[in-house]
Motif scaffolding. Sequence first.
Motif: not given
Length: 425
Positions: A331-333, A343-348
């Motif tokens: 939720l923080a990063s 998957e992280s949101f950055a990867e998405v």
Amino acid sequence: MTAPRRLVVEADGGSRGNPGPAGYGAVVLDPHDAGTLAEAAEYIGVATNNVAEYKGLIAGLRAVKELFPDTPVEVRVRMDSKLVVEQMSGRWKIKHPDMKPLAAEAASILPASSVTYEWIPRERNKHADRLANEAMDAGGRGGQWGRASSTAGLETPRTPAAPDSPPPGDAVAGAAKVRAAMAAARPATAAPQTEPTAFPQTGPAAAPQVGWGSAPDLGAPATFILLRHGETALTPEKRFSGSGGSDPELSETGRRQAARAAEAFAARGTVQEIVSSPLRRCRETASAVAARLGLEVRIDEGLRETDFGAWEGLTFAEVRERHAADLTAWLASPDAAPTGGGESFAEVAERVSATRDRLVARYAGRTVLLVTHVTPVKTLVRLALGAPPESLFRMELSPASVSTVAYYADGNPSLRLLNDTSHLR
């Protein structure tokens, strides 16, 4: 020990077609008086927005190196490209093969400890944006021009190239090179450069406008109608359902929602192509619309939902109970991934950005229905608005809802609709 010289680099790049005719602009500023120390701009031929943005960054950092080759510096880079800022800051991974060598080149110019990065909205990056558009204009005209001086802000036509010079379309020279000569550093008392007027002219042709001043002659945009799939059995229970789970089918409610969406699109008569996520719930939703419109469905892996790892099938409360620390980090990063290799949101965001660029190039001027999931839709909206990653948690996106983003030839996106469910009522 000599105190480091503080400087600001603002850089931008653009592509008219993405990929298409591309150029970059960069400016080195004195932060004390906003005075211009150097400018650079170049038409680079056919490239993507991201490549042009990186080229602008490299040009700006090289300009600093040329201005102060033997002086320690502290450089604040300001760009409206979230991708470049986050990747160069080390918060997002660099996966695209075209980006890796450019990022490595940018990182090699100055010591890493002397450069920091800041994202700014496009309206605060007008100087570099103007230079990039002037470069693309010059490339489009097949001409070359130079800047008389960085303080005067005037443009002077160059003498025509000799007959044996590389033609504007030469693969090595590029269609037109318009890199401005580096000006000597101005004293701190120099007057700051004024902002361009609302509708600047760059010689015989006007530069394309951005924001409220969008030019009327950019042609039809690539319009993406973003349809979230209909409900599954997991949807009402608010369970994590991504790429790594059970791949559920539509529920009876979801099938009714897909049918109503199909009727609404048939009534509008605007959809020309349909592209779907490979996951079953999206393929079923897309098939319902395609059958009603008489179209075929293309599948694109880039439109799949986030892989939620070990959280697949769990509710938010269950994840908080079992994986509290990982959930807090997630939720923080945007760089934090769900437990168990998700998957992280950055990867998405990186995956969705590449998919967007590819589809915009393929469907320029057409209206395309993209049947996809919560995270890809929110990511496309976030990127169109230049909003930070945490904005993903501040959008409501209902099952079978419709959102729309248009992408113009100058690279400007326009959010036209968000979370419309009127067709379901």
